[in-house]
Design a protein around this motif. Sequence first.
Motif, PDB file in Angstrom:
ATOM      1  N   LEU A   3       0.829  -1.210   0.000  1.00 47.17           N
ATOM      2  CA  LEU A   3       0.000   0.000   0.000  1.00 47.17           C
ATOM      3  C   LEU A   3       0.862   1.259   0.000  1.00 47.17           C
ATOM      4  CD1 LEU A   3      -2.924  -0.694   2.526  1.00 47.17           C
ATOM      5  CD2 LEU A   3      -3.147  -0.198   0.096  1.00 47.17           C
ATOM      6  N   ALA A   4       1.887   1.285   0.842  1.00 49.22           N
ATOM      7  CA  ALA A   4       2.768   2.445   0.931  1.00 49.22           C
ATOM      8  C   ALA A   4       3.492   2.675  -0.386  1.00 49.22           C
ATOM      9  CB  ALA A   4       3.775   2.253   2.067  1.00 49.22           C
ATOM     10  N   PHE A   5       3.937   1.589  -1.043  1.00 49.23           N
ATOM     11  CA  PHE A   5       4.635   1.718  -2.321  1.00 49.23           C
ATOM     12  C   PHE A   5       3.721   2.352  -3.366  1.00 49.23           C
ATOM     13  CE2 PHE A   5       5.802   0.170  -6.521  1.00 49.23           C
ATOM     14  CZ  PHE A   5       7.162   0.463  -6.570  1.00 49.23           C
ATOM     15  N   MET A   6       2.449   2.021  -3.328  1.00 49.10           N
ATOM     16  CA  MET A   6       1.504   2.517  -4.331  1.00 49.10           C
ATOM     17  C   MET A   6       1.063   3.944  -4.060  1.00 49.10           C
ATOM     18  SD  MET A   6      -0.062   1.680  -7.108  1.00 49.10           S
ATOM     19  CE  MET A   6      -1.399   2.309  -8.131  1.00 49.10           C
TER      20      MET A   6
ATOM     21  N   LYS B  53       1.110  -1.730 -10.437  1.00 52.16           N
ATOM     22  CA  LYS B  53       0.206  -2.834 -10.752  1.00 52.16           C
ATOM     23  C   LYS B  53       0.630  -4.096 -10.002  1.00 52.16           C
ATOM     24  CE  LYS B  53      -0.900  -1.489 -15.526  1.00 52.16           C
ATOM     25  NZ  LYS B  53      -0.873  -1.959 -16.931  1.00 52.16           N
ATOM     26  N   VAL B  54       1.924  -4.363 -10.018  1.00 47.05           N
ATOM     27  CA  VAL B  54       2.448  -5.545  -9.317  1.00 47.05           C
ATOM     28  C   VAL B  54       2.231  -5.397  -7.822  1.00 47.05           C
ATOM     29  CG1 VAL B  54       4.484  -6.946  -8.889  1.00 47.05           C
ATOM     30  CG2 VAL B  54       4.152  -5.888 -11.138  1.00 47.05           C
ATOM     31  N   SER B  55       2.495  -4.200  -7.307  1.00 46.65           N
ATOM     32  CA  SER B  55       2.288  -3.947  -5.880  1.00 46.65           C
ATOM     33  C   SER B  55       0.817  -4.107  -5.511  1.00 46.65           C
ATOM     34  CB  SER B  55       2.769  -2.534  -5.536  1.00 46.65           C
ATOM     35  OG  SER B  55       2.503  -2.223  -4.188  1.00 46.65           O
ATOM     36  N   SER B  56      -0.075  -3.642  -6.391  1.00 38.73           N
ATOM     37  CA  SER B  56      -1.507  -3.723  -6.114  1.00 38.73           C
ATOM     38  C   SER B  56      -1.997  -5.158  -6.022  1.00 38.73           C
ATOM     39  CB  SER B  56      -2.297  -2.983  -7.200  1.00 38.73           C
ATOM     40  OG  SER B  56      -1.954  -1.621  -7.243  1.00 38.73           O
ATOM     41  N   ILE B  57      -1.376  -6.051  -6.794  1.00 39.01           N
ATOM     42  CA  ILE B  57      -1.769  -7.461  -6.753  1.00 39.01           C
ATOM     43  C   ILE B  57      -1.616  -8.022  -5.344  1.00 39.01           C
ATOM     44  CG2 ILE B  57      -1.134  -9.780  -7.541  1.00 39.01           C
ATOM     45  CD1 ILE B  57      -0.430  -8.532 -10.243  1.00 39.01           C
ATOM     46  N   LEU B  58      -0.609  -7.543  -4.629  1.00 42.16           N
ATOM     47  CA  LEU B  58      -0.361  -8.048  -3.281  1.00 42.16           C
ATOM     48  C   LEU B  58      -1.515  -7.737  -2.344  1.00 42.16           C
ATOM     49  CD1 LEU B  58       3.429  -7.180  -2.856  1.00 42.16           C
ATOM     50  CD2 LEU B  58       2.419  -9.403  -3.370  1.00 42.16           C
ATOM     51  N   TYR B  59      -1.947  -6.454  -2.298  1.00 44.68           N
ATOM     52  CA  TYR B  59      -2.962  -6.088  -1.307  1.00 44.68           C
ATOM     53  C   TYR B  59      -4.395  -6.286  -1.783  1.00 44.68           C
ATOM     54  CZ  TYR B  59      -3.020  -1.477  -3.672  1.00 44.68           C
ATOM     55  OH  TYR B  59      -3.106  -0.457  -4.596  1.00 44.68           O
ATOM     56  N   THR B  60      -4.619  -6.460  -3.095  1.00 45.70           N
ATOM     57  CA  THR B  60      -5.986  -6.684  -3.563  1.00 45.70           C
ATOM     58  C   THR B  60      -6.308  -8.155  -3.795  1.00 45.70           C
ATOM     59  OG1 THR B  60      -5.336  -6.394  -5.893  1.00 45.70           O
ATOM     60  CG2 THR B  60      -6.098  -4.426  -4.708  1.00 45.70           C
ATOM     61  N   ILE B  61      -5.285  -8.981  -4.034  1.00 39.49           N
ATOM     62  CA  ILE B  61      -5.533 -10.372  -4.429  1.00 39.49           C
ATOM     63  C   ILE B  61      -4.796 -11.370  -3.538  1.00 39.49           C
ATOM     64  CG2 ILE B  61      -5.277 -12.053  -6.298  1.00 39.49           C
ATOM     65  CD1 ILE B  61      -5.557  -9.661  -8.243  1.00 39.49           C
ATOM     66  N   ILE B  62      -3.487 -11.168  -3.337  1.00 30.21           N
ATOM     67  CA  ILE B  62      -2.688 -12.156  -2.604  1.00 30.21           C
ATOM     68  C   ILE B  62      -2.992 -12.151  -1.114  1.00 30.21           C
ATOM     69  CG2 ILE B  62      -0.357 -12.940  -2.065  1.00 30.21           C
ATOM     70  CD1 ILE B  62      -1.182 -13.305  -4.983  1.00 30.21           C
ATOM     71  N   VAL B  63      -2.959 -10.964  -0.480  1.00 32.65           N
ATOM     72  CA  VAL B  63      -3.189 -10.882   0.969  1.00 32.65           C
ATOM     73  C   VAL B  63      -4.574 -11.380   1.371  1.00 32.65           C
ATOM     74  CG1 VAL B  63      -3.414  -9.283   2.916  1.00 32.65           C
ATOM     75  CG2 VAL B  63      -1.458  -9.095   1.377  1.00 32.65           C
ATOM     76  N   PRO B  64      -5.667 -11.023   0.639  1.00 33.42           N
ATOM     77  CA  PRO B  64      -6.969 -11.591   1.006  1.00 33.42           C
ATOM     78  C   PRO B  64      -7.011 -13.111   0.952  1.00 33.42           C
ATOM     79  CG  PRO B  64      -7.283  -9.683  -0.401  1.00 33.42           C
ATOM     80  CD  PRO B  64      -5.812  -9.973  -0.382  1.00 33.42           C
ATOM     81  N   MET B  65      -6.187 -13.723   0.083  1.00 36.04           N
ATOM     82  CA  MET B  65      -6.119 -15.181   0.043  1.00 36.04           C
ATOM     83  C   MET B  65      -5.326 -15.736   1.222  1.00 36.04           C
ATOM     84  SD  MET B  65      -4.231 -17.694  -2.714  1.00 36.04           S
ATOM     85  CE  MET B  65      -2.638 -17.102  -2.134  1.00 36.04           C
ATOM     86  N   LEU B  66      -4.237 -15.042   1.601  1.00 36.62           N
ATOM     87  CA  LEU B  66      -3.353 -15.536   2.649  1.00 36.62           C
ATOM     88  C   LEU B  66      -3.917 -15.365   4.055  1.00 36.62           C
ATOM     89  CD1 LEU B  66       0.148 -14.308   1.396  1.00 36.62           C
ATOM     90  CD2 LEU B  66      -0.787 -16.618   1.273  1.00 36.62           C
ATOM     91  N   ASN B  67      -4.701 -14.319   4.279  1.00 32.72           N
ATOM     92  CA  ASN B  67      -5.166 -14.012   5.635  1.00 32.72           C
ATOM     93  C   ASN B  67      -5.884 -15.168   6.328  1.00 32.72           C
ATOM     94  OD1 ASN B  67      -4.041 -11.494   6.006  1.00 32.72           O
ATOM     95  ND2 ASN B  67      -5.827 -10.371   5.280  1.00 32.72           N
ATOM     96  N   PRO B  68      -6.809 -15.884   5.658  1.00 32.30           N
ATOM     97  CA  PRO B  68      -7.440 -17.022   6.352  1.00 32.30           C
ATOM     98  C   PRO B  68      -6.426 -18.090   6.752  1.00 32.30           C
ATOM     99  CG  PRO B  68      -8.674 -16.440   4.389  1.00 32.30           C
ATOM    100  CD  PRO B  68      -7.401 -15.658   4.328  1.00 32.30           C
ATOM    101  N   LEU B  69      -5.390 -18.292   5.927  1.00 36.45           N
ATOM    102  CA  LEU B  69      -4.371 -19.288   6.232  1.00 36.45           C
ATOM    103  C   LEU B  69      -3.497 -18.842   7.396  1.00 36.45           C
ATOM    104  CD1 LEU B  69      -3.263 -20.075   2.552  1.00 36.45           C
ATOM    105  CD2 LEU B  69      -4.914 -21.333   3.949  1.00 36.45           C
ATOM    106  N   ILE B  70      -3.100 -17.567   7.375  1.00 34.99           N
ATOM    107  CA  ILE B  70      -2.168 -17.055   8.378  1.00 34.99           C
ATOM    108  C   ILE B  70      -2.844 -16.842   9.736  1.00 34.99           C
ATOM    109  CG2 ILE B  70      -0.757 -15.048   9.006  1.00 34.99           C
ATOM    110  CD1 ILE B  70      -0.020 -14.810   6.059  1.00 34.99           C
ATOM    111  N   TYR B  71      -4.027 -16.217   9.722  1.00 30.95           N
ATOM    112  CA  TYR B  71      -4.667 -15.851  10.984  1.00 30.95           C
ATOM    113  C   TYR B  71      -5.576 -16.936  11.546  1.00 30.95           C
ATOM    114  CZ  TYR B  71      -3.169 -11.004  10.379  1.00 30.95           C
ATOM    115  OH  TYR B  71      -2.425  -9.867  10.241  1.00 30.95           O
ATOM    116  N   SER B  72      -6.075 -17.811  10.695  1.00 30.28           N
ATOM    117  CA  SER B  72      -7.152 -18.682  11.156  1.00 30.28           C
ATOM    118  C   SER B  72      -6.871 -20.166  11.023  1.00 30.28           C
ATOM    119  CB  SER B  72      -8.439 -18.340  10.392  1.00 30.28           C
ATOM    120  OG  SER B  72      -8.719 -16.963  10.476  1.00 30.28           O
ATOM    121  N   LEU B  73      -6.598 -20.622   9.799  1.00 35.03           N
ATOM    122  CA  LEU B  73      -6.533 -22.049   9.560  1.00 35.03           C
ATOM    123  C   LEU B  73      -5.325 -22.706  10.215  1.00 35.03           C
ATOM    124  CD1 LEU B  73      -7.730 -22.217   5.855  1.00 35.03           C
ATOM    125  CD2 LEU B  73      -9.049 -22.465   7.954  1.00 35.03           C
ATOM    126  N   ARG B  74      -4.318 -21.907  10.634  1.00 33.87           N
ATOM    127  CA  ARG B  74      -3.195 -22.464  11.383  1.00 33.87           C
ATOM    128  C   ARG B  74      -3.523 -22.559  12.880  1.00 33.87           C
ATOM    129  NH1 ARG B  74       2.092 -19.291  10.610  1.00 33.87           N
ATOM    130  NH2 ARG B  74       2.827 -21.064  11.819  1.00 33.87           N
TER     131      ARG B  74
END
Length: 311
Positions: free
Chosen positions: A255-258, A272-293
């Motif tokens: 977000l800061a980079f953008m 565009k590459v930076s945006s992929i992280l916070y719009t697509i990748i992080v929403p996918m990772l959050n359930p794995l990182i915060y919850s499913l572990r």
Amino acid sequence: MAEGNYSTIQEFILSGITEMSGLQLPLFFFFLGIYVVTVLGNLGMVVLILLSSHLRTPMYFFLSHLSFVDLCQSSVITPKMLENFVTDKSVISYAGCMAQFYLFDVFAVSECHMLAAMAYDRYVAICNPLLYNVTMSHKVCSWMVLGVYSVGLACATGETVCLLRLLFCKANDINHYFCDLLPLLELSCSSTFINEILGLSLSSFNIIFPALSILISYFFIIASILGIPSTEGRSKAFSTCSSHILAVALFFGSLAFMYLQPSSASSMDQGKVSSILYTIIVPMLNPLIYSLRNKDVKVALCKFVQRRQFL
């Protein structure tokens, strides 16, 4: 030309991530897979927390709202991006573009402050456990979540109203895969000074303030963890904290980079590459990182599946 909520542009064309034809189909299936995982992970977390009585604690209350925000944010962005991979040109109406920006802004800002609220919850739980039930009562948590969504709505409304005042006369090719603020400002044929100042001010507030709050919370959390006598306990706590900090760093860093650097054609392509992280990748990772572990979530999931089998 009269000023006001008027635009000679009736639709925009989203340029997408890349114009290389050979990459369109592989990227379509790649991001489709990510979106399916994101929807299943976040929707599953929301349903599981709602239906599992022993997950009705402040931590999981915040997690359910984080999953809701991630699900909504990804759904605002990804379907239109997927369309771009399988069509000659991805067209979005002026009204649709403004609506997409507004909804994205609401959920992006809400996620920033939701992560800060979650970090504060963990700080109280670890550093002041005897006061946890009083400090993080259901009423307090509800007001915190209401405050998070209120900030998101207020910031998005302010930026969108200012964006609606701009005129778009000729160019309508947005150098992005969704209707974001900076690419839209580049296309405007009227003064964007107020929009740039407002955007930079709100971005600074919504990125720097929550990030500092999270860093301070985890500083005290780590200091408290160092006092745990058990080596196994310290190792487990550090493992959990490191994954949380990684997710937060990935989200706020992109977000800061953008949004916290001067815009240019080159930085927009990198953005565009930076945006992929916070719009697509992080929403996918959050359930794995915060919850499913989390052990409690695994137990609740097993019980939920067992109940469904006996019905």
